[in-house]
Design a protein around this motif. Structure first.
Motif, PDB file in Angstrom:
ATOM      1  N   UNK A   9       0.817  -1.202   0.000  1.00 56.85           N
ATOM      2  CA  UNK A   9       0.000   0.000   0.000  1.00 56.85           C
ATOM      3  C   UNK A   9       0.852   1.254   0.000  1.00 56.85           C
ATOM      4  N   UNK A  10       0.576   2.149  -0.948  1.00 58.79           N
ATOM      5  CA  UNK A  10       1.388   3.358  -1.111  1.00 58.79           C
ATOM      6  C   UNK A  10       0.661   4.627  -0.735  1.00 58.79           C
ATOM      7  N   UNK A  11      -0.261   4.540   0.214  1.00 60.48           N
ATOM      8  CA  UNK A  11      -0.906   5.746   0.748  1.00 60.48           C
ATOM      9  C   UNK A  11       0.018   6.390   1.778  1.00 60.48           C
ATOM     10  N   UNK A 116      -2.641  -0.969   4.125  1.00 57.19           N
ATOM     11  CA  UNK A 116      -3.681  -1.128   3.106  1.00 57.19           C
ATOM     12  C   UNK A 116      -4.872  -0.202   3.313  1.00 57.19           C
ATOM     13  N   UNK A 117      -4.811   0.628   4.370  1.00 61.40           N
ATOM     14  CA  UNK A 117      -5.858   1.633   4.519  1.00 61.40           C
ATOM     15  C   UNK A 117      -7.208   1.041   4.854  1.00 61.40           C
ATOM     16  N   UNK A 295      -4.364   3.450   8.601  1.00 58.76           N
ATOM     17  CA  UNK A 295      -5.784   3.153   8.715  1.00 58.76           C
ATOM     18  C   UNK A 295      -6.117   1.677   8.621  1.00 58.76           C
ATOM     19  N   UNK A 296      -5.180   0.834   8.205  1.00 58.27           N
ATOM     20  CA  UNK A 296      -5.486  -0.599   8.252  1.00 58.27           C
ATOM     21  C   UNK A 296      -5.340  -1.116   9.686  1.00 58.27           C
ATOM     22  N   UNK A 297      -4.673  -0.332  10.516  1.00 62.75           N
ATOM     23  CA  UNK A 297      -4.519  -0.682  11.937  1.00 62.75           C
ATOM     24  C   UNK A 297      -5.746  -0.217  12.731  1.00 62.75           C
TER      25      UNK A 297
END
Lengths: 415, 119
Positions: A9-11, A116-117, A295-297
């Motif tokens: 994920x590249x956010x 991964x958001x 945000x994936x956390x």
């Protein structure tokens, strides 16, 4: 090639993790499924990003650029248009399966950073009755249409949900010439930040209706109207309060869910409250060498803390880890959640960052941390409320913790 | 007495402004006090939007004003921007339109152009 870390994920989270890890001399591979990095920030053209970190009000793309600009110079390998479909444990680390325009690829690395958001909740998650016409969008989709493609999703718009993205879209659609009839919120308090109520709704005279929700969608091909109703304290609609509101678009800003299919498949333990992996103070999940950040956390309010959590993980990345000695943190029910959920007693125990939310509004509460029944730290707050994530820094090194120790967090209300 | 919500930072302090001396209460910091005084006399906002470009790889470019502009000019400025089409590639932070409608603020690019074709 065996990477020290493969970042998914590249956010903002993935960018910060990749930059920090590369600067530390680690061999980093960043995998991003879209055409370029930046994640959701690419379409968040409004300002307000980076106030905590840079003391500036940047737009989303500018904030992302602060990290992406130096990434390749720092030595990170970035692959865009690359979709990760599987992660498995393999000898000495992890095997990542991904596809791009040229086919399937396998990458091997010692560590995995899940950045991964999250995904938006849709009408299915809130069980919104009615027909299924065109013109019902999530706020993020509407934002993509307006800001990236220059398309207006509707001219008479109803917004359901008062989270920040909904408020930002109310302003954005108004500026672009649409009429935003109102923002409807099922709860009795707005979900978004007060400053967004002020600068997105009050500035443009957009009404906010609390204790109200959309109870039916009307229209065959295109949405024609919604029925909105008042709700009682339990969120049930109050009969007789229905009002039919003609509109050509309904925008749903009804919350976010961390995206963790990869982590779940890998067998990570998920916290039912955050919907993200359970992590220790390094953001390391239940499988050693797997980290979850941003945000994936857990769903963050501010991107500044998304980057921070990613950098905490990046600083902890290593080729070898000593065996973990896990101590779970005990929470009283007034917390919605606390991240990290556990400590590894064999990792650093000082200057640890904790993010938390309360489960309800508490006025003048005190947050108290105790070790083995002795209060060791406390802080007074004017208010704790679910929409506002709080951050604290704590040190546990001096307490001589062992696996039988008990760390408890509690919220005290009243004197 | 006027009640305001400070928009300077995520704290969102509730401010009250009293009397001709514009005495500000409720602000946790000096920037909040200053915000309240300006908000009463001459409310200003940063405008963030997009401009249309002639480049197919990047048909809309995100932009913002380089500083706050008068709040009552926002819609007028939006109209001006809608009639504009960007015909040259600018870098992040570079001015797309200078001195936007005489506000003294430039409209600046907030992202880099995409060079490659999107699939």
């Amino acid at each position: 090639m065996f990477y020290d870390a493969i970042i998914i994920g590249g956010g903002p989270a993935g960018l910060a993790a990749a930059l920090e890890a590369s600067k530390r001399g680690l061999a980093v591979l960043l995998l991003e499924r879209e055409d370029r990095t930046g994640g959701i920030l690419k379409q968040c053209i409004h300002d307000g990003f980076g106030i905590v970190r840079f003391r500036e009000k940047l737009s989303g793309p500018e904030y992302a650029h602060r990290f992406s600009a130096g990434l390749e110079a720092a030595g990170a390998e970035v692959r865009t248009f690359t979709f990760v479909s599987d992660i498995q444990e393999c000898d000495g680390g992890f095997l990542v399966t991904a596809s791009d325009a040229s086919g399937m690829h396998e990458f091997r690395g010692r560590n995995i950073v899940l950045a991964t958001g999250c995904r938006e909740r849709t009408r299915n998650q809130i069980l919104l009755p009615g027909t299924r016409p065109a013109g019902v969008y999530t706020a993020g989709t509407a934002q993509y249409l307006v800001n990236r493609l220059g398309l207006l999703p509707g001219k008479r718009v109803v917004i359901l949900g008062s989270g920040d993205i909904g408020l930002i879209m109310a302003r954005r659609l108004t500026l672009e010439g649409a009429e935003v009839i109102g923002v409807y919120e099922i709860k009795n308090t707005p979900s978004g930040l007060p400053r967004n109520i002020a600068q997105c709704l009050l500035d443009f005279n957009i009404p906010l209706h609390l204790c109200s929700t959309v109870t039916e969608i009307h229209g065959k091909k295109r949405i024609e109207a919604v029925t909105v109703s008042k709700v009682d304290a339990a969120g049930r609609k109050i009969p007789g309060t229905e009002e039919r509101i003609p509109c050509d678009a309904l925008i749903l800003a009804v919350g976010l869910i961390p995206e963790n299919e990869l982590g779940e498949k890998l067998g990570l333990r998920i916290d039912p409250k955050t919907k993200g992996p359970e992590v220790d103070q390094r953001m390391m999940a239940s499988i050693p060498g797997v980290f979850a950040v941003g945000n994936s956390l857990h769903v963050n309010d501010l991107v500044d803390y998304v980057s921070e959590s990613a950098e905490i993980a990046a600083r902890a990345l290593s080729r070898e880890y000593s065996e973990r000695k896990i101590l779970k943190i005990d929470l009283d029910p007034k917390f919605m959640y606390v991240v990290p959920q556990m400590l590894d007693l064999n990792a650093g125990l000082d200057e640890l960052i904790f993010y938390f939310r309360s489960n309800a509004i508490y006025e003048n509460p005190r947050l108290v941390v105790s070790v083995d029944g002795v209060d060791v730290w406390s802080r007074k707050y004017m208010i704790l409320q679910p929409p506002l994530m709080e951050r604290i820094k704590l040190s546990f090194g001096k307490f001589g913790l062992n696996e039988n120790s008990k760390i408890s967090f509690r919220i005290e209300v009243g004197s | 007495m006027t009640e305001l919500i400070c928009i300077i930072c995520p704290n969102g302090c509730r401010l009250t402004v009293k009397g001709n001396g514009l005495k500000v209460e409720g602000a946790k910091c000096a920037r909040g006090k200053e915000f309240a005084r300006i908000e009463i006399e001459d409310p200003r906002r940063v405008l963030c939007t997009t401009v249309k470009t002639v480049f197919s790889t990047h048909p809309y470019l995100s932009v913002r004003t380089s500083k706050e502009i008068p709040k009552d000019k926002l819609m007028q400025v939006m109209k001006e921007i809608k009639n504009f089409r960007l015909e040259r590639k600018v870098g992040i932070g570079e001015a797309v339109i200078e001195n936007l409608l005489g506000t003294g603020a430039d409209l600046i690019a907030t992202e880099e152009f995409i060079e490659k074709e999107v699939l």
